[in-house]
Design a protein around this motif. Structure first.
Motif, PDB file in Angstrom:
ATOM      1  N   SER A  24       0.827  -1.215   0.000  1.00  0.00           N
ATOM      2  CA  SER A  24       0.000   0.000   0.000  1.00  0.00           C
ATOM      3  C   SER A  24       0.853   1.254   0.000  1.00  0.00           C
ATOM      4  O   SER A  24       0.393   2.327  -0.416  1.00  0.00           O
ATOM      5  CB  SER A  24      -0.918   0.003   1.226  1.00  0.00           C
ATOM      6  OG  SER A  24      -1.740  -1.135   1.235  1.00  0.00           O
ATOM      7  N   ASP A  25       2.072   1.140   0.473  1.00  0.00           N
ATOM      8  CA  ASP A  25       3.017   2.255   0.490  1.00  0.00           C
ATOM      9  C   ASP A  25       3.807   2.233  -0.823  1.00  0.00           C
ATOM     10  O   ASP A  25       4.586   1.308  -1.075  1.00  0.00           O
ATOM     11  CB  ASP A  25       3.958   2.119   1.684  1.00  0.00           C
ATOM     12  CG  ASP A  25       4.947   3.271   1.802  1.00  0.00           C
ATOM     13  OD1 ASP A  25       4.990   4.115   0.892  1.00  0.00           O
ATOM     14  OD2 ASP A  25       5.680   3.307   2.806  1.00  0.00           O
ATOM     15  N   HIS A  80       7.097 -16.533   8.031  1.00  0.00           N
ATOM     16  CA  HIS A  80       7.359 -15.126   7.709  1.00  0.00           C
ATOM     17  C   HIS A  80       8.605 -14.637   8.432  1.00  0.00           C
ATOM     18  O   HIS A  80       8.908 -15.069   9.539  1.00  0.00           O
ATOM     19  CB  HIS A  80       6.146 -14.247   8.034  1.00  0.00           C
ATOM     20  CG  HIS A  80       5.911 -13.971   9.485  1.00  0.00           C
ATOM     21  ND1 HIS A  80       6.538 -12.944  10.167  1.00  0.00           N
ATOM     22  CD2 HIS A  80       5.095 -14.561  10.389  1.00  0.00           C
ATOM     23  CE1 HIS A  80       6.121 -12.913  11.415  1.00  0.00           C
ATOM     24  NE2 HIS A  80       5.254 -13.887  11.594  1.00  0.00           N
ATOM     25  N   TYR A  81       9.322 -13.691   7.800  1.00  0.00           N
ATOM     26  CA  TYR A  81      10.589 -13.236   8.377  1.00  0.00           C
ATOM     27  C   TYR A  81      10.559 -11.790   8.857  1.00  0.00           C
ATOM     28  O   TYR A  81      11.516 -11.318   9.471  1.00  0.00           O
ATOM     29  CB  TYR A  81      11.753 -13.439   7.396  1.00  0.00           C
ATOM     30  CG  TYR A  81      11.814 -12.546   6.184  1.00  0.00           C
ATOM     31  CD1 TYR A  81      12.556 -11.356   6.200  1.00  0.00           C
ATOM     32  CD2 TYR A  81      11.187 -12.910   5.002  1.00  0.00           C
ATOM     33  CE1 TYR A  81      12.657 -10.560   5.069  1.00  0.00           C
ATOM     34  CE2 TYR A  81      11.284 -12.118   3.868  1.00  0.00           C
ATOM     35  CZ  TYR A  81      12.022 -10.945   3.898  1.00  0.00           C
ATOM     36  OH  TYR A  81      12.125 -10.151   2.778  1.00  0.00           O
ATOM     37  N   ASP A  82       9.479 -11.076   8.625  1.00  0.00           N
ATOM     38  CA  ASP A  82       9.396  -9.701   9.109  1.00  0.00           C
ATOM     39  C   ASP A  82       8.876  -9.673  10.548  1.00  0.00           C
ATOM     40  O   ASP A  82       8.339 -10.667  11.048  1.00  0.00           O
ATOM     41  CB  ASP A  82       8.480  -8.864   8.215  1.00  0.00           C
ATOM     42  CG  ASP A  82       7.041  -9.362   8.216  1.00  0.00           C
ATOM     43  OD1 ASP A  82       6.841 -10.585   8.045  1.00  0.00           O
ATOM     44  OD2 ASP A  82       6.113  -8.554   8.389  1.00  0.00           O
ATOM     45  N   GLU A 132       0.903  -6.677  10.267  1.00  0.00           N
ATOM     46  CA  GLU A 132       0.103  -5.523   9.887  1.00  0.00           C
ATOM     47  C   GLU A 132       0.902  -4.233  10.063  1.00  0.00           C
ATOM     48  O   GLU A 132       1.583  -4.043  11.064  1.00  0.00           O
ATOM     49  CB  GLU A 132      -1.168  -5.455  10.736  1.00  0.00           C
ATOM     50  CG  GLU A 132      -2.108  -6.626  10.506  1.00  0.00           C
ATOM     51  CD  GLU A 132      -3.342  -6.547  11.383  1.00  0.00           C
ATOM     52  OE1 GLU A 132      -3.554  -5.493  12.008  1.00  0.00           O
ATOM     53  OE2 GLU A 132      -4.074  -7.543  11.453  1.00  0.00           O
ATOM     54  N   ASP A 133       0.801  -3.374   9.069  1.00  0.00           N
ATOM     55  CA  ASP A 133       1.483  -2.088   9.107  1.00  0.00           C
ATOM     56  C   ASP A 133       0.555  -1.057   8.479  1.00  0.00           C
ATOM     57  O   ASP A 133       0.085  -1.242   7.353  1.00  0.00           O
ATOM     58  CB  ASP A 133       2.808  -2.154   8.343  1.00  0.00           C
ATOM     59  CG  ASP A 133       3.598  -0.872   8.417  1.00  0.00           C
ATOM     60  OD1 ASP A 133       3.302   0.039   7.625  1.00  0.00           O
ATOM     61  OD2 ASP A 133       4.495  -0.776   9.273  1.00  0.00           O
ATOM     62  N   ASP A 134       0.271   0.003   9.211  1.00  0.00           N
ATOM     63  CA  ASP A 134      -0.715   0.990   8.752  1.00  0.00           C
ATOM     64  C   ASP A 134      -0.368   1.563   7.385  1.00  0.00           C
ATOM     65  O   ASP A 134      -1.260   1.873   6.588  1.00  0.00           O
ATOM     66  CB  ASP A 134      -0.843   2.124   9.771  1.00  0.00           C
ATOM     67  CG  ASP A 134      -1.512   1.677  11.060  1.00  0.00           C
ATOM     68  OD1 ASP A 134      -2.182   0.627  11.026  1.00  0.00           O
ATOM     69  OD2 ASP A 134      -1.362   2.362  12.081  1.00  0.00           O
ATOM     70  N   ASN A 135       0.915   1.690   7.097  1.00  0.00           N
ATOM     71  CA  ASN A 135       1.324   2.318   5.845  1.00  0.00           C
ATOM     72  C   ASN A 135       1.420   1.341   4.681  1.00  0.00           C
ATOM     73  O   ASN A 135       0.962   1.641   3.577  1.00  0.00           O
ATOM     74  CB  ASN A 135       2.675   3.012   6.033  1.00  0.00           C
ATOM     75  CG  ASN A 135       2.597   4.176   6.997  1.00  0.00           C
ATOM     76  OD1 ASN A 135       1.629   4.921   6.997  1.00  0.00           O
ATOM     77  ND2 ASN A 135       3.613   4.315   7.830  1.00  0.00           N
ATOM     78  N   SER A 136       2.011   0.171   4.916  1.00  0.00           N
ATOM     79  CA  SER A 136       2.312  -0.712   3.788  1.00  0.00           C
ATOM     80  C   SER A 136       1.424  -1.953   3.696  1.00  0.00           C
ATOM     81  O   SER A 136       1.161  -2.438   2.599  1.00  0.00           O
ATOM     82  CB  SER A 136       3.782  -1.155   3.861  1.00  0.00           C
ATOM     83  OG  SER A 136       4.018  -1.893   5.041  1.00  0.00           O
ATOM     84  N   CYS A 137       0.969  -2.463   4.828  1.00  0.00           N
ATOM     85  CA  CYS A 137       0.195  -3.709   4.803  1.00  0.00           C
ATOM     86  C   CYS A 137      -0.846  -3.683   5.921  1.00  0.00           C
ATOM     87  O   CYS A 137      -0.721  -4.399   6.920  1.00  0.00           O
ATOM     88  CB  CYS A 137       1.137  -4.907   4.959  1.00  0.00           C
ATOM     89  SG  CYS A 137       0.333  -6.516   4.743  1.00  0.00           S
TER      90      CYS A 137
END
Length: 401
Positions: free
Chosen positions: A92-93, A123-125, A173-178
């Motif tokens: 999304s970013d 997952h690795y993040d 979950e990330d508000d900017n990208s995912c």
């Protein structure tokens, strides 16, 4: 010989001689399944986590360690002779792309309708607030140690079915990208998986997410499955009868036949191993193909990259392995927080992780339909490996005296 390591006769020299990899153009891969000692596996898992997955791996807050983890996974896949691809995908970013690390071991059935492809992933993040040792350094360490156990032993065979190993990015979950999470696995399932299956079929995906936290004390385990319909009451009542002890790995599947095949293969190998203090709980779920809106609203059931496979219109099979994340023991406080760090690398936790890794290794080996090494191609590759290993063992011995 697989990857960069040759197999020498004396364990002292196992890591001291380097040699060339089998060319990736060969569409077969040697698999190995000799017994592994728990203490060795636990020590390897600890080192993998300490050295590579013990710092924040958020794509911006921990950018350098995120990249370092990605590159380490890629190099390890390459060292083990996998066909490796870094697959970038949009988020999304517009300034940030995610990157999945994909490794493939072709089977002798590759490219034919007989191929029955299997995937193992983690997952690795991390979120921006945690080193992510359990979530999900534990799953990554198990993935890489499983490859070592499969590919660096002394008894060889040739796998019939193709295996895919994926380290997914942008799960958190990330508000900017995912903002909705699972961006890496959703992208892979929607855009890449069918190409890897080709003319074959798909056995399913085994997904590991936070699999190391073990707590044998009473009331350490919270109820993590709730639904107004009461469908989880029998499971929760069993937890209550057992005094809410967090001593188990949780396995979730749908009731679908293919999901049950994944579950059965893993459960059989788990039960064949010692260390009975480490338990297993399984729960086949009444989930539609794909899930309904009401089912998707049930918290926890879709809190893992397995959900990308279940939610797809084709409803691919998947098995979800987890220690229940923030619902147990120290992780009630440490989930997505700073204390999900190397203090969790206790003997119990590492042995718990080691049992999961060995059970997974043995299950994957069987699902890959590893054929005996005295088949014609397998025998020629194995004989060449053994001869070179013997020669290099002699060289190492002479150099040491």
């Amino acid at each position: 010989m697989i990857g960069d390591s040759c197999f020498l006769l004396h364990p002292k020299y196992m890591q001291k001689i380097k040699c060339n990899r089998i060319p990736p153009s060969l569409s077969v891969s040697l698999l190995f399944a000799s017994p592994a000692r728990s203490e060795d596996v636990a020590a390897n898992l600890k080192k993998l986590i300490e050295d590579n997955f013990s710092q924040n791996r958020h794509h911006t807050a921990g950018m350098q360690t995120h990249i370092a983890a990605r590159d380490f996974i890629k190099k390890t896949f390459e060292d083990y002779g996998l066909e490796v691809k870094l697959k970038s995908f949009p988020t999304s970013d517009t300034t940030t792309n995610g990157t999945n690390v994909i490794g493939v071991l072709r089977g002798t059935n590759s490219g034919t309708s007989n191929d029955s492809v299997l995937l193992v992933g983690a997952h690795y993040d991390t979120t921006a607030t945690t080193p992510g040792v359990d979530n999900n350094g534990s799953g990554l360490a198990a993935l890489l140690e499983m490859l070592r156990l499969l590919l660096q032993s002394t008894t060889g065979c040739v796998n019939s079915n193709t295996m895919i190993f994926v380290a997914f990015d942008s799960y958190e979950e990330d508000d900017n990208s995912c903002p909705e999470g699972m961006c890496g696995s959703k992208y892979f399932v929607a855009n890449d998986l069918a190409d890897y299956i080709g003319e074959g079929s798909f056995q399913g995906a085994i997904i590991m997410d936070s699999i190391m936290n073990f707590d044998s004390t009473d009331n350490s385990q919270e109820i993590f499955l709730q639904d107004p319909s009461g469908q989880f009451d029998p499971f929760n009542n069993q937890l209550q009868d057992e005094k809410f002890v967090g001593n188990f790995l949780f396995c979730a599947t749908r009731h679908a036949d293919a999901d049950r095949a994944l579950l059965t293969a893993f459960v059989n190998e788990w039960e064949a191993l010692p260390d009975d203090v480490y338990k297993l709980k399984q729960l086949p779920l009444n989930i539609a193909e794909p899930p309904t809106k009401d089912q998707l609203s049930i918290e926890f059931l879709f809190d893992g990259d397995h959900a990308a496979f279940w939610e797809n219109d084709l409803a691919y099979s998947a098995l979800y392995l987890t220690d229940t994340k923030g619902s147990r023991g120290v992780m009630k406080e440490c989930y997505h927080n700073q204390c999900d760090n190397t203090t969790l690398l206790t003997t119990d936790n590492l042995n718990f992780l080691a049992k999961t890794t060995k059970a997974l290794t043995n299950a994957v080996n069987k699902m890959a339909e590893c054929k005996d090494k005295d088949t014609s191609l397998g025998n020629s590759l194995y004989s060449a490996q053994a001869s070179l290993g013997l020669f290099l063992s002699l060289v190492a011995f002479l150099a040491a005296i």
